[in-house]
Write an enzyme that holds these catalytic residues in place. Structure first.
Site, PDB file in Angstrom:
ATOM      1  N   SER A   1      -5.277  28.722 -71.373  1.00 22.40           N
ATOM      2  CA  SER A   1      -6.323  28.285 -72.428  1.00 22.40           C
ATOM      3  C   SER A   1      -6.150  29.319 -73.583  1.00 22.40           C
ATOM      4  CB  SER A   1      -8.068  28.091 -71.556  1.00 22.40           C
ATOM      5  OG  SER A   1      -8.301  27.621 -71.078  1.00 22.40           O
TER       6      SER A   1
ATOM      7  N   ASP B   1      -5.931  24.057 -71.849  1.00 19.22           N
ATOM      8  CA  ASP B   1      -7.190  23.330 -70.985  1.00 19.22           C
ATOM      9  C   ASP B   1      -7.582  22.130 -71.520  1.00 19.22           C
ATOM     10  OD1 ASP B   1      -8.048  24.866 -73.354  1.00 19.22           O
ATOM     11  OD2 ASP B   1      -9.775  25.649 -72.213  1.00 19.22           O
TER      12      ASP B   1
ATOM     13  N   ARG C   1      -9.752  30.204 -61.614  1.00 19.42           N
ATOM     14  CA  ARG C   1      -9.972  29.854 -60.237  1.00 19.42           C
ATOM     15  C   ARG C   1      -8.112  28.939 -59.881  1.00 19.42           C
ATOM     16  NH1 ARG C   1     -13.660  25.072 -62.051  1.00 19.42           N
ATOM     17  NH2 ARG C   1     -12.981  24.638 -63.664  1.00 19.42           N
TER      18      ARG C   1
HETATM   19  C1  BG6 Z   1     -12.548  23.933 -67.213  1.00 16.56           C
HETATM   20  C2  BG6 Z   1     -10.936  24.352 -67.331  1.00 16.56           C
HETATM   21  O1  BG6 Z   1     -12.628  22.676 -67.082  1.00 16.56           O
HETATM   22  O2  BG6 Z   1     -13.161  23.885 -68.800  1.00 16.56           O
HETATM   23  C3  BG6 Z   1     -10.911  25.414 -67.929  1.00 16.56           C
HETATM   24  O3  BG6 Z   1     -11.103  24.343 -66.038  1.00 16.56           O
HETATM   25  C4  BG6 Z   1     -11.894  25.298 -69.269  1.00 16.56           C
HETATM   26  O4  BG6 Z   1      -9.525  26.274 -67.842  1.00 16.56           O
HETATM   27  C5  BG6 Z   1     -12.442  25.272 -69.254  1.00 16.56           C
HETATM   28  O5  BG6 Z   1     -11.344  27.066 -70.196  1.00 16.56           O
HETATM   29  C6  BG6 Z   1     -13.796  25.520 -70.947  1.00 16.56           C
HETATM   30  O6  BG6 Z   1     -14.530  25.098 -70.430  1.00 16.56           O
HETATM   31  P1  BG6 Z   1     -15.863  27.039 -70.682  1.00 16.56           P
HETATM   32  O7  BG6 Z   1     -16.874  26.526 -70.814  1.00 16.56           O
HETATM   33  O8  BG6 Z   1     -15.301  27.804 -68.859  1.00 16.56           O
HETATM   34  O9  BG6 Z   1     -15.196  28.023 -71.119  1.00 16.56           O
HETATM   35  C1  GLC Z   2      -9.298  29.445 -77.662  1.00 19.29           C
HETATM   36  C2  GLC Z   2      -7.548  29.100 -76.921  1.00 19.29           C
HETATM   37  C3  GLC Z   2      -8.062  27.468 -76.765  1.00 19.29           C
HETATM   38  C4  GLC Z   2      -7.982  26.706 -76.015  1.00 19.29           C
HETATM   39  C5  GLC Z   2     -10.128  27.237 -75.883  1.00 19.29           C
HETATM   40  C6  GLC Z   2     -10.903  26.382 -75.170  1.00 19.29           C
HETATM   41  O1  GLC Z   2      -9.329  27.968 -78.308  1.00 19.29           O
HETATM   42  O2  GLC Z   2      -7.140  29.860 -77.798  1.00 19.29           O
HETATM   43  O3  GLC Z   2      -6.163  27.491 -76.524  1.00 19.29           O
HETATM   44  O4  GLC Z   2      -7.894  25.267 -75.125  1.00 19.29           O
HETATM   45  O5  GLC Z   2      -9.539  27.960 -76.159  1.00 19.29           O
HETATM   46  O6  GLC Z   2     -10.621  27.706 -73.434  1.00 19.29           O
END
Ligand code: BG6
Ligand code: GLC
Ligand code: GLC
Length: 924
Positions: A610, A664, A549
């Site tokens: 992340s 994240d 996003r």
């Molecule tokens: C979201 C974050 O809220 O949660 C993302 O903005 C994050 O960056 C995510 O990785 C984790 O959830 P998912 O299910 O989208 O991997």
């Molecule tokens: C993976 C990444 C980590 C992140 C997590 C959740 O473990 O290595 O940085 O926070 O996924 O998205």
């Protein structure tokens, strides 16, 4: 008629038990008898009314409307199909309740389609009256005793015997081997059994007895045994009809019509329990004064009114009451009764059947009556024969009306104009008194002329059918054992979870000290959660979850306003070259700026990235390794902010001011921290899983300074990569790991997060299929396809509001054709996998909050955890399981879980805002 009766009468005048009234002459007698017997006549109209009313009662009960005790019960039996004939093996059958005060044990050998039928061995035991009316335990002990007495006489092993329990009373079944007695019927009234599982009571008694190890595999009603044991003729028998001590029928109903089952396919055998039918409107006019008297004197007054007109236990009694009445009126036996005639139970079904039979001859009738101590006049025998015939005929005709109701039901539910059906008949009344069947047949033809019914006598009095059901149940039980064995390693107990918490804690400390640890414990350079004074417009990127996003975040005194757009990152980009990935990211930013009218502005940018990064400052993050589905080349070991800046430079047209790079977990913590200052932990359970928390700076060996706090990105997904979780890992985890793009990495994540749970389930399903436990052992191409079983299916399948049939629909979409047993097992697999994930996650959170508590030397810590991620948010039970585990493993911490509503992008903007504020302050 001659005058012997009146001679006898005169001789006995004044004797005890004799009528003193003015007595009618013999010719009046037959008229009075016939008048009395008029009451037992049931007209065709009445039979039709009974048929219709019973049908109505059946349909109401099927529809799940609360049925009064006077209605039929329509109890599902968990028998889903008529036998295939392939069933094989040796089975012990114990029959209780079908035939009066006796209990039967059989040894049945099923030989499959090919083999020759083998006669079963059987033995009958008389149950003493005090046992029938005593404590339940005594009855079941008696049964266990009979079992071992019977088995002692056979050359059989004492171990591993499989038993089918034919228990012929109304029961609520909840499985093939679970059945709660609703109420005793017929001559039984043992205490402490109603409301209890009779299978368990029998198991307990067998254990107390101790002689044999017998597995009670199935429990069935006698009607079901009768139906299932019937040798299939042209078609299968789909109705089982029993007239023995009591009466009842079962039949194969369309499962979708049985409201309590919530099943939409196939058929299920339903025990009608028509003995309890007692619609006053239609039965009232048919009930005689003798029926009322019989009911009053019975063990269960008011109950089983219909059965009391048909069941063999009652026919003799009805005849006795009529004869006693007629004798007392002076119409029979010279107006004399006898003590036997006046005592309950002195006339049996056998007597009635024999006496009513014109072929039996007057001599036999005389003999029976004389045995009752009655002096029999010449006309008496014939009159008694009328009485017996009337009672017997009424029973057969009423039974026919009830069967006609079942046939009408079948015709209706199968939408067939002409119903062709085979009815299996069982019980002593059919076996020993063939005229019952002829009257019944005749009446059925009258009431259901459009049905083509063949009546087939059951084999071995239903014993073979019970063995059939037992064979099926044994197969299902074996499957269940295999399922349990497969899922056992997923069921973690308190000790195992406490050990995970302790190991995590140890790894945290080592990681913080810079020692070898599977937890990297990465400093984030975020030193404070927001204080609410942050202001300004910020850009944010959010990369690494389900969606990529770009966001515009406006932080004002009135709150935070977010505008965002989701862009896709195709797999070839995520796993292509680094340059391609970052160029794509910049393209998306440019597009967003244009759409938002932001072109040419250089807003401060926060980058939620992340993945594990070693940070040297807020705006510097060296990617240690990719995780989840990313694997773009030439990025690991590089500063991600530089890679982004280079891509910006390549694009020339834009200027961007990258201020902070944020994991994240940190973004989520900051985002929730804006609303709740107690939020000092960030947790993600989505595609991947990870946590961050505020640590004392003095504990962080890799960052200088001893005062204040710093947020630590734990990168707990890698926990266990040093082998510390190996004891908990199953072969399915190993399979999933092997097939992933990063084998040997992210052990904890692969047991918890959304990217992997569906795959674990898929591997378990493949294994269970190979064992023949699921999908009839048929492997499908689809199920062998990687990632075909999405983690969102777990959330959908486990949703409480979903019925099993919807579970099946989801799986059928995957090309899996499955039975309702399969659907149930798949549900259990999903539950085991997601429960383990949630508990492991909870053990991790417990380690984190306990560390914070101890850092601060607090007796009790109150803390909030900001959480995000699709699995956590979408799964129906995940969040509550995490919370429950944390309560159990960190009892001194009061933990509130806050779901992040705006994603980590908002948090990244807030980090950026804090950084800008601090930079401004530094400049001032
Ligand atoms: C979201 C974050 O809220 O949660 C993302 O903005 C994050 O960056 C995510 O990785 C984790 O959830 P998912 O299910 O989208 O991997
Ligand atoms: C993976 C990444 C980590 C992140 C997590 C959740 O473990 O290595 O940085 O926070 O996924 O998205
Ligand atoms: C009674 C029982 C029923 C049984 C029938 C015939 O009605 O309640 O379960 O099938 O007798 O034995």
């Amino acid at each position: 008629m001659d005058s012997i009766g009146s001679v006898g009468l005169r001789q006995r005048e004044g004797a005890p038990g004799c009528s003193q009234e003015g007595l009618p002459c013999p010719s009046d007698s037959s008229e009075l008898v016939l008048e009395c017997l008029q009451q037992f006549k049931v007209t065709k109209t009445q039979l039709r009314q009974i048929q219709a009313s019973l049908l109505g009662s059946m349909e109401q009960a099927l529809g799940g409307q609360a049925s009064p005790a006077s209605a039929v019960r329509m109890l599902p039996t968990y028998v889903g199909s008529t036998p295939h004939g392939t069933e094989q093996g040796d089975f012990v059958v114990l029959e209780l309740g079908a035939t009066g005060a006796s209990l039967r044990v059989l040894w049945v050998t099923l030989v499959g389609i090919e083999g020759h039928r083998m006669e079963p061995r059987s033995q009958e035991f008389v149950i003493p009256p005090e046992v029938m009316l005593g404590p339940g335990q005594q009855l079941f002990d008696f049964a266990a005793h009979c079992l071992s007495e019977f088995l002692d006489a056979l050359p059989v092993d004492k171990e591993g015997l499989q038993l089918g329990f034919s228990f012929s009373f109304p029961c609520h079944q909840t499985g093939l081997d679970r059945s709660t007695l609703i109420s005793w019927t017929k001559g039984f009234r043992c205490s402490g059994v109603e409301g209890h599982d009779v299978v368990q009571l029998l198991r307990d008694a067998i254990k107390r007895q101790g002689a044999y190890s017998i597995d009670v595999v199935a429990v069935v009603n006698d009607t079901v045994g009768t139906m299932m044991g019937c040798e299939p003729g042209v078609g299968p028998c789909e109705v089982g009809l029993v007239v023995d001590t009591g009466t009842n029928a079962c039949y194969m109903e369309e499962a979708r019509h049985v409201a309590v089952l919530d099943e939409d396919r196939g058929r299920v055998c339903v025990s009608v329990e028509w003995g309890s039918f007692s619609d006053d409107g239609v039965l009232g006019p048919v009930l005689t004064t003798f029926d009322h008297a019989l009911d009053r004197e019975s063990l269960n007054p008011g109950a089983q009114r219909f059965e009391k007109m048909i069941g063999g236990l009652y026919l003799g009694e009805l005849v006795r009451l009529v004869l006693a009445h007629l004798a007392q009126r002076g119409v029979l036996f010279g107006g004399c009764t006898s003590p036997a005639l006046l005592s309950h139970g002195s006339i049996l079904l056998e007597h009635v059947a024999e006496m009513k039979d014109p072929l039996a001859g007057a001599a036999r009738v005389h003999a029976i009556l004389r045995d009752l101590g009655l002096s029999v006049g010449a006309s008496d025998a014939e009159l008694v024969q009328y009485v017996c015939a009337a009672v017997f005929t009424r029973a057969a005709r009423l039974c026919a009306a009830a069967l006609a109701a079942v046939l009408a039901r079948l015709q209706h539910s199968r939408e067939q104009q002409v119903l062709q059906i085979a009815v299996a008949t069982g019980g002593r009344v059919f076996e020993r008194h063939p005229s019952f069947l002829s009257i019944l047949q005749e009446t059925v033809m009258l009431l259901a002329p459009e049905c083509d019914v063949s009546f087939i006598p059951s084999v071995d009095g239903g014993g073979q059918g019970v063995a059939m059901v037992t064979a099926v149940a044994a197969r299902l039980a074996a499957h269940r054992r295999l399922l349990e064995e497969t899922l056992a390693p997923f069921r973690l107990d308190h000790e195992q979870l406490a050990a995970v918490r302790a190991q995590m804690r140890e790894a945290m400390v080592k990681g913080l000290q810079g020692e070898a640890s599977s937890l990297r414990m990465l400093p984030t350079y975020v030193r404070a959660t927001p204080d609410g004074t942050e202001r300004g417009d910020f850009l944010a990127l959010d990369l690494g979850g389900t969606n990529f996003r770009v966001l515009l975040v406006r932080v004002t005194a009135g709150g935070v306003k977010i505008t965002s757009q989701v862009y896709s990152i195709p797999e070839y980009v995520a796993q292509g070259s680094g340059q391609q990935l970052f160029d794509h990211i910049v393209d998306c930013i440019v597009d967003f700026q244009q759409k938002q009218g932001l072109s040419g502005q250089s807003l401060p940018l926060g980058f939620t990235f992340s993945f594990p990064c070693r940070q040297l400052g807020l705006d510097q993050g060296i990617l240690l390794n990719w995780t989840k589905g990313f694997n773009a080349s030439d990025c690991e070991g590089q500063d991600v902010v530089c890679l982004l800046r280079e891509a910006i430079r390549r694009r020339q047209a834009v200027e961007l001011n990258v201020v902070a790079i944020v994991n994240d977990t940190v973004g989520t913590m900051m985002s929730c921290g804006y609303e709740d200052p107690r939020c000092e932990v960030g947790l993600i359970v989505g595609t991947g899983t990870n946590a961050c928390y505020m640590e004392e700076l003095q504990n962080v060996a890799t960052v200088p300074g001893d005062s204040g706090h710093m947020c630590i990105n734990m990168e707990w997904g890698a926990f266990g990569d040093d082998g510390s979780l190996d004891l908990l890992r199953t072969c399915f985890d190993a399979n999933v790991d092997q097939a992933s793009i990063n084998p040997g990495k992210q052990s904890f994540e692969k047991m918890i997060s959304g990217m992997y749970l569906g795959e674990i389930v898929r591997h378990i399903l493949l294994h269970l299929t190979s064992l023949g436990v699921l999908f009839r052992g048929q492997q499908t191409q689809r199920l062998q396809t990687r990632d075909i079983f999405k983690t969102k299916f777990l959330s959908e399948i486990e949703s409480d509001s979903l019925a099993l049939r919807q579970v099946r629909a989801i799986l059928e979409d995957l090309g899996l054709s499955l039975t309702s047993d399969d659907a149930l097992m798949v549900l259990e697999v999903c539950q085991a996998v997601s429960q383990r994930a949630a508990q492991l996650c909870g053990a991790g959170v417990a380690a984190v909050v306990e560390k914070i508590r101890e850092n601060r030397g607090l007796e009790e810590l109150t803390v909030s955890v900001g959480v995000d991620g699709t699995l956590y948010k979408l799964h129906p039970h995940f969040s509550s399981l995490v919370a429950a585990t944390v309560r159990e493993l960190a009892p001194r911490c009061v933990v509130t879980f806050l779901q992040s509503e705006d994603g980590s992008g908002k948090g990244a903007a807030l980090v950026t805002a804090v950084a800008c504020r601090l930079a401004q302050m530094a400049r001032v």
